[in-house]
Every structure is written in C-alpha cells, then in structure tokens.
Design an enzyme around this catalytic site. Structure first.
Site, short mmCIF file in Angstrom:
data_model
loop_
_atom_site.label_atom_id
_atom_site.label_comp_id
_atom_site.label_asym_id
_atom_site.label_seq_id
_atom_site.Cartn_x
_atom_site.Cartn_y
_atom_site.Cartn_z
N ASN A 37 -7.69 -65.67 -10.45
CA ASN A 37 -8.98 -65.51 -9.77
C ASN A 37 -9.99 -66.36 -10.54
O ASN A 37 -10.44 -65.96 -11.61
CB ASN A 37 -9.38 -64.03 -9.78
CG ASN A 37 -10.76 -63.80 -9.21
OD1 ASN A 37 -11.35 -64.69 -8.60
ND2 ASN A 37 -11.28 -62.60 -9.40
N GLU B 223 -6.96 -52.85 -11.04
CA GLU B 223 -7.82 -53.48 -12.04
C GLU B 223 -8.84 -52.47 -12.56
O GLU B 223 -9.90 -52.27 -11.94
CB GLU B 223 -8.58 -54.65 -11.43
CG GLU B 223 -7.70 -55.74 -10.86
CD GLU B 223 -8.43 -57.07 -10.86
OE1 GLU B 223 -7.95 -57.99 -11.53
OE2 GLU B 223 -9.49 -57.18 -10.22
N SER C 295 -8.19 -58.46 -18.34
CA SER C 295 -7.97 -59.08 -19.66
C SER C 295 -6.50 -59.33 -19.96
O SER C 295 -6.07 -59.18 -21.11
CB SER C 295 -8.64 -58.25 -20.76
OG SER C 295 -10.03 -58.21 -20.56
N GLY D 117 -12.71 -58.73 -17.84
CA GLY D 117 -13.61 -59.63 -18.55
C GLY D 117 -14.13 -59.08 -19.87
O GLY D 117 -15.03 -59.65 -20.47
N LYS E 276 -12.94 -66.99 -9.79
CA LYS E 276 -14.32 -66.50 -9.61
C LYS E 276 -15.26 -67.69 -9.34
O LYS E 276 -14.85 -68.66 -8.71
CB LYS E 276 -14.76 -65.68 -10.81
CG LYS E 276 -13.74 -64.62 -11.22
CD LYS E 276 -14.29 -63.62 -12.18
CE LYS E 276 -13.18 -62.68 -12.63
NZ LYS E 276 -13.68 -61.57 -13.41
N HIS F 219 -12.53 -56.89 -4.71
CA HIS F 219 -12.67 -57.05 -6.17
C HIS F 219 -13.85 -56.22 -6.64
O HIS F 219 -14.86 -56.10 -5.95
CB HIS F 219 -12.87 -58.52 -6.52
CG HIS F 219 -12.75 -58.78 -7.98
ND1 HIS F 219 -13.76 -58.51 -8.87
CD2 HIS F 219 -11.70 -59.24 -8.73
CE1 HIS F 219 -13.36 -58.79 -10.10
NE2 HIS F 219 -12.12 -59.24 -10.04
N GLU G 129 -16.13 -56.74 -8.68
CA GLU G 129 -17.42 -57.45 -8.75
C GLU G 129 -18.08 -57.49 -7.37
O GLU G 129 -19.30 -57.40 -7.24
CB GLU G 129 -17.22 -58.86 -9.33
CG GLU G 129 -16.90 -58.79 -10.82
CD GLU G 129 -16.09 -59.94 -11.36
OE1 GLU G 129 -15.91 -60.96 -10.66
OE2 GLU G 129 -15.60 -59.81 -12.51
C1 PEP Z 1 -10.36 -60.22 -12.58
O1 PEP Z 1 -11.54 -60.47 -12.45
O2 PEP Z 1 -9.67 -60.01 -11.57
C2 PEP Z 1 -9.81 -60.15 -13.92
C3 PEP Z 1 -8.69 -59.53 -14.11
O3 PEP Z 1 -10.54 -60.79 -14.92
P1 PEP Z 1 -10.13 -60.95 -16.47
O4 PEP Z 1 -8.69 -61.36 -16.49
O5 PEP Z 1 -11.04 -62.01 -16.99
O6 PEP Z 1 -10.33 -59.62 -17.10
#
Ligand code: PEP
Length: 253
Positions: free
Chosen positions: A9, A170, A216, A176, A11, A98, A100
């Site tokens: 992703n 997630e 992460s 993040g 973003k 997601h 966000e």
């Molecule tokens: C995400 O935004 O889907 C995600 C898993 O981000 P990160 O790997 O940076 O934690």
C-alpha cells in the site's frame, strides 16, 4: 488452497517517475527471487495506475490495485474513483476500508458493504481492511469489534462472493508505528476471523479466504508472522516503498 499474497500500500507517496521506478524494480527483482506460490499486488496512488499497469504487463505474479473506490457507479461525485475506472486501467484489486480512510474520511461499515459488493460485481478483488484501536484492544474488545466490522460489511454477501474477498487484519495501533502485533496476537485474530467466516459461510469458504496481516510488517519480522497457520500474507505500508524490503518480505515465506 488459499492464495499467499503480499500487497504493498503505497498510500500518498511517490511522484509518477518515482512510482514507475519502484514498480520496475519490484518487477525485475520479483521475477527471480519471489517464491512461485506468492502473488504480489502493488496498490498505487490512483493517478499512477495506468502507467504502472504498463510496467506490470510483463510480470506474471505482480498485480495492480487501487487504494479506494466509490460505492456509486458513476456521476456527480467530484474527486471519487469508480470501479469501472479502476478496471479500465488494468487494476484487479482494490483496498477497501483502510483505517486511515475510516478515520479521516469517516467511511462507515455500511458504505464499505456497498463498495465490497460493487467491486465484486465489477470483477475486482476487494482487499477488505479491518482492525481495532489500541483502546479497544486494551479493553479486551478486539475480537468482538473486528467481528462486528465483518458482520456489517461482508455478511450480506453470498458464499461464492465471500470466497473472492481478501481480508486484511490491521490493528490500528500497529500501522506506521513500528509496533507490530506479536505472531501470537496475529494468529489469535486471524483464527477468530476465520472461525467467524466459517460460522457465517461454512468451513469451505472460510478455508479459501486469504487473510493478510498488516501493521509494521518488515523484512525482520515477516517470517515469524507469515509462519502462522492463519496468516496468508501481508498488507505492507512503509516497507513497500523500497523494492528490496518489499521483496524480502515476500521471500520470507
Ligand atoms: C498499512 O497502512 O496498511 C500498513 C500496514 O502500514 P505499515 O506497514 O507502514 O504499518
């Protein structure tokens, strides 16, 4: 057999030239290094999709996805992107829900139910995101919370439709932040998601749905997470922005 999927992703990162360079590097390295049973998906900014699609044409196991999609087919929805548009540029996947987008754009479970259904009707594979906040986990309500997200967005689907959905668990506190769920925490949630799917759609469908972990995931923790029996891949944010790290995660299988 469930599909093993490592999805990136991106973003709101990468200019067009940077994005094309990243996609080319992923394709070049993936060819030789990614195990044959693993599919990669690049979920790029929408504005890059058509040009990244041209790069992915030569790759057998690297697919293209969008990061969001409208629940409306077309019309006066300034700035939104339709399922037909995503299909028309050669993408086959779309991330929906997601955290966000849920947080900053107030996407609701009901709206996401409509998007999942429309994506499936149009032949796109939804990567449906779910996951709890830190407060919800600390209150011990994470299993019920995620179950409710599934129930309100996915459980009106037919069994056949459900078998085509990819789920990404997630935990918001791990996205993040550099804090990853432990492999036990990930497995506990993935197993509970699969049990919930089995209760609603039957064991066969539950056994077919790929459930990705996101939060992460990095080259140094991927192997342990991906070794869990109910973890079928990853949705990768930060580490998908470097081709080497992204491929290293896929090679951890
Ligand atoms: C995400 O935004 O889907 C995600 C898993 O981000 P990160 O790997 O940076 O934690």
């Amino acid at each position: 057999m469930r599909r093993k999927i490592i999805a990136g992703n991106w973003k709101m990162n990468k200019t067009l030239s940077e994005g094309l360079a990243l996609a080319s590097e992923v394709v070049n390295i993936a060819q030789d290094e990614v195990p044959s049973g693993v599919s990669l998906v690049l979920c790029t900014p929408a504005i890059h999709l058509s040009q990244v699609a041209a790069i992915l044409k030569s790759a057998d196991r690297v697919f293209l996805g969008a990061q969001n999609m409208s629940e409306h087919e077309s019309g006066a929805y300034t700035g939104d992107i339709s399922a037909d548009m995503i299909k028309s540029v050669g993408a086959g996947y779309v991330i929906l829900g997601h955290s966000e987008r849920r947080e900053y754009h107030h996407e609701t479970n009901a709206q996401l139910a409509a998007r999942v259904k429309l994506a499936l009707n149009k032949g796109l594979t939804p990567i449906f995101c779910c996951g709890e906040s830190l407060a919800t986990r600390e209150a011990g309500e994470h299993v019920g919370f995620v179950n409710n997200q599934l129930r309100e967005s996915l459980y009106e689907l037919s069994a056949e439709e459900m078998s085509k959905v990819v789920i990404a668990y997630e935990p918001i506190w791990a996205i993040g932040t550099g804090v990853t769920a432990s492999s036990d925490q990930a497995q506990e949630m993935h197993q509970s998601i699969r049990a919930s799917l089995a209760g609603q759609f039957g064991e066969q469908v539950a056994g077919q749905v790929s459930i990705l972990y996101g939060g992460s995931m990095k080259p140094d923790n991927a192997a342990e997470l991906l070794a869990q029996p109910d973890v079928d891949g990853g949705l990768i944010g930060g580490a998908s922005l470097k081709a080497r790290d992204f491929i290293q995660i896929a090679k951890s299988y």
